[in-house]
Design a protein around this motif. Structure first.
Motif, PDB file in Angstrom:
ATOM      1  N   TYR A 185       0.836  -1.204   0.000  1.00 20.88           N
ATOM      2  CA  TYR A 185       0.000   0.000   0.000  1.00 20.88           C
ATOM      3  C   TYR A 185       0.874   1.258   0.000  1.00 20.88           C
ATOM      4  O   TYR A 185       0.585   2.231  -0.703  1.00 20.88           O
ATOM      5  CB  TYR A 185      -0.900   0.038   1.236  1.00 20.88           C
ATOM      6  N   LEU A 186       1.923   1.247   0.807  1.00 19.93           N
ATOM      7  CA  LEU A 186       2.827   2.401   0.886  1.00 19.93           C
ATOM      8  C   LEU A 186       3.503   2.654  -0.457  1.00 19.93           C
ATOM      9  O   LEU A 186       3.584   3.800  -0.912  1.00 19.93           O
ATOM     10  CB  LEU A 186       3.871   2.175   1.974  1.00 19.93           C
ATOM     11  N   LEU A 187       3.990   1.596  -1.087  1.00 16.81           N
ATOM     12  CA  LEU A 187       4.635   1.749  -2.391  1.00 16.81           C
ATOM     13  C   LEU A 187       3.663   2.322  -3.413  1.00 16.81           C
ATOM     14  O   LEU A 187       4.013   3.219  -4.186  1.00 16.81           O
ATOM     15  CB  LEU A 187       5.178   0.403  -2.874  1.00 16.81           C
ATOM     16  N   ALA A 188       2.434   1.789  -3.416  1.00 18.60           N
ATOM     17  CA  ALA A 188       1.437   2.262  -4.379  1.00 18.60           C
ATOM     18  C   ALA A 188       1.110   3.735  -4.157  1.00 18.60           C
ATOM     19  O   ALA A 188       0.830   4.471  -5.108  1.00 18.60           O
ATOM     20  CB  ALA A 188       0.164   1.413  -4.272  1.00 18.60           C
ATOM     21  N   ALA A 189       1.158   4.174  -2.890  1.00 14.98           N
ATOM     22  CA  ALA A 189       0.859   5.571  -2.565  1.00 14.98           C
ATOM     23  C   ALA A 189       2.084   6.468  -2.691  1.00 14.98           C
ATOM     24  O   ALA A 189       1.992   7.667  -2.395  1.00 14.98           O
ATOM     25  CB  ALA A 189       0.303   5.655  -1.143  1.00 14.98           C
ATOM     26  N   LYS A 190       3.207   5.898  -3.099  1.00 10.59           N
ATOM     27  CA  LYS A 190       4.480   6.625  -3.229  1.00 10.59           C
ATOM     28  C   LYS A 190       4.915   7.228  -1.887  1.00 10.59           C
ATOM     29  O   LYS A 190       5.437   8.339  -1.813  1.00 10.59           O
ATOM     30  CB  LYS A 190       4.378   7.713  -4.301  1.00 10.59           C
ATOM     31  N   ILE A 191       4.650   6.471  -0.817  1.00 10.09           N
ATOM     32  CA  ILE A 191       5.105   6.841   0.522  1.00 10.09           C
ATOM     33  C   ILE A 191       6.305   5.962   0.855  1.00 10.09           C
ATOM     34  O   ILE A 191       6.251   4.745   0.681  1.00 10.09           O
ATOM     35  CB  ILE A 191       3.992   6.629   1.567  1.00 10.09           C
ATOM     36  N   LYS A 243      12.512   2.134  -5.207  1.00 11.01           N
ATOM     37  CA  LYS A 243      13.372   2.686  -4.159  1.00 11.01           C
ATOM     38  C   LYS A 243      13.561   4.202  -4.306  1.00 11.01           C
ATOM     39  O   LYS A 243      14.287   4.813  -3.529  1.00 11.01           O
ATOM     40  CB  LYS A 243      14.731   1.988  -4.160  1.00 11.01           C
ATOM     41  N   THR A 244      12.894   4.752  -5.274  1.00  7.11           N
ATOM     42  CA  THR A 244      12.947   6.199  -5.485  1.00  7.11           C
ATOM     43  C   THR A 244      11.555   6.683  -5.901  1.00  7.11           C
ATOM     44  O   THR A 244      10.644   5.877  -6.120  1.00  7.11           O
ATOM     45  CB  THR A 244      13.951   6.579  -6.590  1.00  7.11           C
ATOM     46  N   GLY A 245      11.419   7.992  -6.027  1.00  6.15           N
ATOM     47  CA  GLY A 245      10.156   8.554  -6.502  1.00  6.15           C
ATOM     48  C   GLY A 245       9.106   8.703  -5.426  1.00  6.15           C
ATOM     49  O   GLY A 245       7.929   8.913  -5.740  1.00  6.15           O
ATOM     50  N   PHE A 246       9.503   8.608  -4.165  1.00  5.40           N
ATOM     51  CA  PHE A 246       8.539   8.787  -3.088  1.00  5.40           C
ATOM     52  C   PHE A 246       8.202  10.261  -2.930  1.00  5.40           C
ATOM     53  O   PHE A 246       9.035  11.144  -3.171  1.00  5.40           O
ATOM     54  CB  PHE A 246       9.107   8.225  -1.777  1.00  5.40           C
TER      55      PHE A 246
END
Length: 254
Positions: A185-191, A243-246
Motif C-alpha cells: 500500500y505504501l509503495l502504491a501511494a508513493k510513501i 526505491k525512489t520517486g517517493f
C-alpha cells in the motif's frame, strides 16, 4: 508407526480447520463486519477517550487519503480516530474502524512512520484478520449462525465477545502478511516504506520498550517488535521494486 499416524491425523485436522475457517469467512459479507464494528463500538466506547488535537487529525486524514486512493478497491470504508492513550499503538476493528493511540503520534517523528502503522492496520482489515481471529475463537452457536446466514444471531453472539476485538493477538504469519500488504500500500501511494522500519527501530532503542518481555512492550502486543520482524521489513526494502520517486506526505495547515 503410531506416532506417524498420530502426526498425520493432527496435520489433517489442522488442515480441515483452516479450510472450514476459510469457508465460513467467505460466508460473512463485509456489511456484517461493519455492523459488528458498530455493535462492538457501543460496548467499548466508554473506555475510549478521544484525543482533541486538530494537527494530528489533519495528519491522519492526509495519510488515510493517500493510502486509500492508491490501494486496490476495498469493500470497507475506513474510519480513523485518534484516542488518548500513551502507548505507541493502533488497532483495527473488522469493517474498517481504526483507532490510533496518541502515544503513536508522540513517538513517531515523521508522518511516514505513522503511515507505516496505518497501512499495516488497513491491511489487517482488508485481509479480514480480525474476523478470522473471532471465528477461530468462536463457539459452535456462533459458527452455526455464520453457516446459515443468520446476521442478527451472528451479531448478537459476536458482540458478547467484543472485548476480544480490543485484545487481538495476531499470529506471526498474520502480522507478516499485514506487514507485506501494508508495504505494498505504501509503495502504491508513493510513501517511503522505510518509515515502517524506522518506527520499530526507534522503539527498539527506547529503554521503555527495549527487551521483548518488558511490560511496556506487552502493551504493544498486537504489534510484536522483534528483531525478526525488523529483519523481515529490511528484506522487503532490499527486494523492493521501487526505491525512489517517493513523495512527502503533505499535511494542510488550517
Amino acid at each position: 508407526g503410531l506416532v506417524a499416524v498420530f502426526i498425520g491425523l493432527v496435520v489433517c485436522g489442522w488442515a480441515l480447520m483452516l479450510l472450514a475457517a476459510n469457508l465460513l469467512i467467505q460466508r460473512v459479507p463485509p456489511s456484517w463486519e461493519s455492523e459488528l464494528s458498530r455493535v462492538a463500538l457501543r460496548q467499548i466506547e466508554p473506555k475510549l477517550k478521544p484525543a482533541n488535537h486538530p494537527a494530528w487529525d489533519r495528519e491522519i486524514a492526509a495519510i488515510a487519503r493517500r493510502l486509500t486512493n492508491a490501494m486496490p478497491a476495498s469493500p470497507y470504508v475506513f474510519q480513523l480516530q485518534i484516542i488518548d492513550d500513551p502507548t505507541p499503538n493502533a488497532f483495527a476493528l473488522p469493517g474498517g474502524r481504526i483507532f490510533i493511540h496518541s502515544g503513536l503520534l508522540k513517538t513517531a517523528p515523521s508522518a511516514e512512520e505513522v503511515a507505516g502503522v496505518v497501512a499495516h492496520e488497513m491491511a489487517h482489515v482488508n485481509l479480514r484478520h480480525g474476523l478470522r481471529q473471532m471465528i477461530k475463537a468462536s463457539t459452535p452457536r456462533l459458527l452455526l449462525r455464520v453457516f446459515v446466514g443468520d446476521q442478527q444471531g451472528f451479531l448478537t453472539l459476536a458482540s458478547e465477545g467484543s472485548q476480544l476485538l480490543l485484545q487481538q493477538h495476531y499470529s506471526r504469519d498474520a502480522e507478516r502478511e499485514a506487514d507485506q500488504t501494508g508495504w505494498q500500500y505504501l509503495l502504491a501511494a508513493k510513501i517511503d516504506p522505510r518509515g515502517m522500519i524506522a518506527f520499530f527501530q526507534a522503539l527498539e532503542k527506547d529503554p521503555k520498550f527495549a527487551g521483548g518481555d518488558s511490560a511496556a512492550l506487552r502493551a504493544f502486543s498486537s504489534h510484536p517488535m522483534t528483531r525478526e520482524r525488523i529483519g523481515y521489513l529490511e528484506s522487503l526494502w532490499e527486494t523492493s521494486p521501487r526505491k525512489t520517486g517517493f513523495e512527502p506526505i503533505v499535511v494542510p495547515n488550517l
